[in-house]
Motif scaffolding. Structure first.
Motif, PDB file in Angstrom:
ATOM      1  N   PRO A 181      71.410  50.160  29.532  1.00 17.27           N
ATOM      2  CA  PRO A 181      70.328  50.102  30.516  1.00 17.27           C
ATOM      3  C   PRO A 181      70.061  48.667  30.969  1.00 17.27           C
ATOM      4  O   PRO A 181      70.094  47.722  30.173  1.00 17.27           O
ATOM      5  CB  PRO A 181      69.115  50.672  29.760  1.00 17.27           C
ATOM      6  N   GLY A 182      69.808  48.515  32.260  1.00 16.68           N
ATOM      7  CA  GLY A 182      69.404  47.225  32.800  1.00 16.68           C
ATOM      8  C   GLY A 182      70.474  46.161  32.750  1.00 16.68           C
ATOM      9  O   GLY A 182      70.159  44.964  32.745  1.00 16.68           O
TER      10      GLY A 182
ATOM     11  N   THR B 100      74.439  44.617  34.086  1.00 17.11           N
ATOM     12  CA  THR B 100      75.360  44.559  35.206  1.00 17.11           C
ATOM     13  C   THR B 100      76.800  44.384  34.693  1.00 17.11           C
ATOM     14  O   THR B 100      77.083  44.587  33.515  1.00 17.11           O
ATOM     15  CB  THR B 100      75.016  43.379  36.133  1.00 17.11           C
ATOM     16  N   HIS B 101      77.671  43.971  35.589  1.00 20.31           N
ATOM     17  CA  HIS B 101      79.071  43.713  35.261  1.00 20.31           C
ATOM     18  C   HIS B 101      79.207  42.616  34.209  1.00 20.31           C
ATOM     19  O   HIS B 101      80.247  42.498  33.565  1.00 20.31           O
ATOM     20  CB  HIS B 101      79.803  43.306  36.548  1.00 20.31           C
TER      21      HIS B 101
ATOM     22  N   GLU C 209      74.646  38.983  29.311  1.00 16.83           N
ATOM     23  CA  GLU C 209      73.241  39.374  29.450  1.00 16.83           C
ATOM     24  C   GLU C 209      72.678  39.986  28.174  1.00 16.83           C
ATOM     25  O   GLU C 209      71.529  39.732  27.815  1.00 16.83           O
ATOM     26  CB  GLU C 209      73.104  40.397  30.579  1.00 16.83           C
TER      27      GLU C 209
ATOM     28  N   ASP D  98      80.601  52.798  41.200  1.00 16.80           N
ATOM     29  CA  ASP D  98      79.853  54.037  40.987  1.00 16.80           C
ATOM     30  C   ASP D  98      80.063  54.548  39.559  1.00 16.80           C
ATOM     31  O   ASP D  98      81.182  54.597  39.058  1.00 16.80           O
ATOM     32  CB  ASP D  98      80.335  55.085  41.986  1.00 16.80           C
TER      33      ASP D  98
ATOM     34  N   ASN E 195      79.746  50.202  30.034  1.00 16.01           N
ATOM     35  CA  ASN E 195      79.342  49.771  31.376  1.00 16.01           C
ATOM     36  C   ASN E 195      77.838  49.557  31.427  1.00 16.01           C
ATOM     37  O   ASN E 195      77.081  50.236  30.714  1.00 16.01           O
ATOM     38  CB  ASN E 195      79.712  50.816  32.431  1.00 16.01           C
ATOM     39  N   GLY E 196      77.413  48.647  32.260  1.00 16.65           N
ATOM     40  CA  GLY E 196      76.001  48.539  32.564  1.00 16.65           C
ATOM     41  C   GLY E 196      75.608  49.595  33.585  1.00 16.65           C
ATOM     42  O   GLY E 196      76.443  50.055  34.365  1.00 16.65           O
ATOM     43  N   ASP E 197      74.357  49.997  33.590  1.00 12.24           N
ATOM     44  CA  ASP E 197      73.926  51.019  34.558  1.00 12.24           C
ATOM     45  C   ASP E 197      73.717  50.426  35.949  1.00 12.24           C
ATOM     46  O   ASP E 197      73.415  51.149  36.896  1.00 12.24           O
ATOM     47  CB  ASP E 197      72.673  51.741  34.075  1.00 12.24           C
ATOM     48  N   HIS E 198      73.902  49.109  36.073  1.00 13.69           N
ATOM     49  CA  HIS E 198      73.838  48.459  37.378  1.00 13.69           C
ATOM     50  C   HIS E 198      75.189  47.845  37.745  1.00 13.69           C
ATOM     51  O   HIS E 198      75.268  46.804  38.380  1.00 13.69           O
ATOM     52  CB  HIS E 198      72.743  47.380  37.395  1.00 13.69           C
ATOM     53  N   GLU E 199      76.257  48.525  37.345  1.00 17.91           N
ATOM     54  CA  GLU E 199      77.606  48.097  37.716  1.00 17.91           C
ATOM     55  C   GLU E 199      77.797  48.235  39.226  1.00 17.91           C
ATOM     56  O   GLU E 199      77.165  49.060  39.874  1.00 17.91           O
ATOM     57  CB  GLU E 199      78.651  48.973  37.005  1.00 17.91           C
ATOM     58  N   ASP E 200      78.722  47.421  39.765  1.00 16.36           N
ATOM     59  CA  ASP E 200      79.025  47.514  41.191  1.00 16.36           C
ATOM     60  C   ASP E 200      79.744  48.829  41.520  1.00 16.36           C
ATOM     61  O   ASP E 200      79.585  49.377  42.615  1.00 16.36           O
ATOM     62  CB  ASP E 200      79.913  46.337  41.619  1.00 16.36           C
TER      63      ASP E 200
END
Length: 268
Positions: free
Chosen positions: A243-244, A246-247, A252, A223, A216-221
């Motif tokens: 780190p850094g 998203t989904h 990325e 929790d 998972n990214g640490d900026h996932e939608d």
């Protein structure tokens, strides 16, 4: 020289890529087979196609036999009169594996593809050698009621162009359909699935026997606590938080992701 090798590799893979179709449960599934080695099914996210995983398919084809299908009612695969569900998509994957004579296989799934992979790993653990889950949730309760209400009330219109969350799906839809006709109808069908499933419990996750990698990214939608619960519930699981990201970390940070997946598969 490095770039020449990359170009030659891509030419080789494109020449060995075999596209085909398979009919199951009233749907024509479009899929490709590439590479050689242990079987690995690649399952894409919702409202796109296998093209979304092209950066992973190209790399992993060097060590595995990659079966990449467009899930029912998405990409190049045909429509169905049945409401789409993760159960139906899982049955499609199993039917295709049987059709190809593949008894044991690994699964890579991103988002909806990961949930489909979970269905198979939970209900048919004897078939799954290893499991890679990217941006995957195991219970829809992880999505807030606010987000669900937004989805329930969302109606895409042609004048919206690439606005709103549906904008991430329009390019793939146009590529395979030629126009936006039918897009909103399909989106509404997907939303019905998204706001009501999956419905797995911790006990269900305990049934997974495959060596599992959760990414998972640490900026996932969703929790991070939901991901940690899933990690703790699966007996033979590893966890990688990027780190850094998203989904959409498969696009990325593709080089990092591909290296981690390749190492995991080599050790599985």
């Amino acid at each position: 020289m490095k770039y020449i090798i990359v170009i030659l590799s891509l030419i080789f893979l494109s020449n060995t890529l075999k596209a085909d179709t398979f009919n199951h449960n009233g749907v024509t599934l479009d899929y490709t087979v590439s590479g050689s080695g242990p079987a690995l099914f690649m399952l894409h996210g919702g409202m796109v196609s296998r093209d979304d995983l092209s950066l992973q398919i190209t790399v992993l084809s060097a060590t595995h036999k990659i079966i990449a299908l467009d899930s029912r009612e998405q990409g190049r695969s045909s429509q169905s009169t049945e409401q789409i569900s993760y159960e139906l998509m899982a049955s499609d994957v199993l039917a295709l594996a049987n059709h190809l004579g593949i008894q044991e296989f690994s699964l890579f799934g991103q988002s909806d593809g990961g949930i489909t992979a979970l269905h198979i790993a939970i209900n048919h653990p004897e078939r799954v050698k290893s499991l890679i889950l990217l941006g995957t949730l195991y219970n829809h309760s992880a999505v807030s009621e606010e987000a669900k209400n937004y989805l329930r009330n969302y109606q895409w219109q042609p004048n919206m162009a690439d606005e709103g969350f549906a904008g991430i799906f329009t390019e793939d839809w146009l590529k395979h359909h030629g126009s936006m006709d039918g897009f909103n109808d399909q989106l509404q069908e997907m939303i019905t699935m998204w706001v009501s499933s999956p419905n797995f419990t911790d006990e269900d996750l305990h049934r997974i026997t495959a060596k599992t990698l959760i990414i998972n990214g640490d900026h996932e939608d969703v929790d991070l606590a939901h991901t940690l619960t899933m990690y703790e519930a699966i007996k033979n699981a590893q966890l990688f938080i990027v780190p850094g990201a998203t989904h959409f970390l498969h696009q990325e940070k593709s080089e990092l992701l591909n290296n981690v997946i390749s190492r995991f598969l080599a050790e599985a």
